[in-house]
Design a protein around this motif. Structure first.
Motif, short mmCIF file in Angstrom:
data_model
loop_
_atom_site.label_atom_id
_atom_site.label_comp_id
_atom_site.label_asym_id
_atom_site.label_seq_id
_atom_site.Cartn_x
_atom_site.Cartn_y
_atom_site.Cartn_z
N ALA A 31 0.84 -1.21 0.00
CA ALA A 31 0.00 0.00 0.00
C ALA A 31 0.87 1.26 0.00
CB ALA A 31 -0.92 -0.01 1.22
N ARG A 32 1.95 1.25 0.79
CA ARG A 32 2.87 2.40 0.83
C ARG A 32 3.46 2.66 -0.54
NH1 ARG A 32 7.83 3.31 0.42
NH2 ARG A 32 8.47 1.14 0.47
N ARG A 33 3.91 1.61 -1.19
CA ARG A 33 4.50 1.77 -2.53
C ARG A 33 3.46 2.24 -3.54
NH1 ARG A 33 8.25 -3.63 -3.10
NH2 ARG A 33 9.74 -3.08 -1.47
N PHE A 34 2.26 1.67 -3.49
CA PHE A 34 1.20 2.04 -4.42
C PHE A 34 0.84 3.52 -4.29
CE2 PHE A 34 -3.38 2.58 -5.26
CZ PHE A 34 -3.41 2.24 -6.60
N LEU A 35 0.81 4.02 -3.05
CA LEU A 35 0.48 5.42 -2.82
C LEU A 35 1.66 6.35 -3.03
CD1 LEU A 35 -1.79 5.03 0.33
CD2 LEU A 35 -2.49 5.57 -2.01
N GLY A 36 2.84 5.79 -3.24
CA GLY A 36 4.02 6.61 -3.49
C GLY A 36 4.58 7.26 -2.23
#
Length: 89
Positions: A14-19
């Motif tokens: 989720a952290r990576r997806f949201l940048g």
């Protein structure tokens, strides 16, 4: 019309997806400093003093954190929208 979307992912995904940035190292340093400070606590007043030094999350700190999160979410959405418009071409 109501649409519900359910996404299963890990917090890391989720952290990576949201940048959002990876702050695990900063968190580790913070937790270590807090643990070391707690070892020497002998009174409630001393604990409050350590808390003020290590976690200055008053109103100003909270506003800065909110701005950080809003900017990160805005950047993630801008990238997502750019990706979506690029797919339609």
């Amino acid at each position: 019309m109501k649409v519900n979307v359910e996404i299963e992912c890990s917090p890391e995904e989720a952290r990576r997806f949201l940048g959002l940035p990876d702050v695990s190292r900063a968190n580790d340093v913070y937790v270590d400093a807090l643990a070391k400070a707690m070892q020497g606590v002998s009174s409630v007043d001393q604990l409050q003093g350590y808390a003020k030094q290590l976690a200055p999350m008053g109103e100003i700190g909270l506003k800065l954190f909110q701005q950080f999160m809003e900017q990160g979410a805005g950047a993630a959405m801008a990238g997502f929208k750019a990706g979506m418009s690029g797919d339609k071409k």
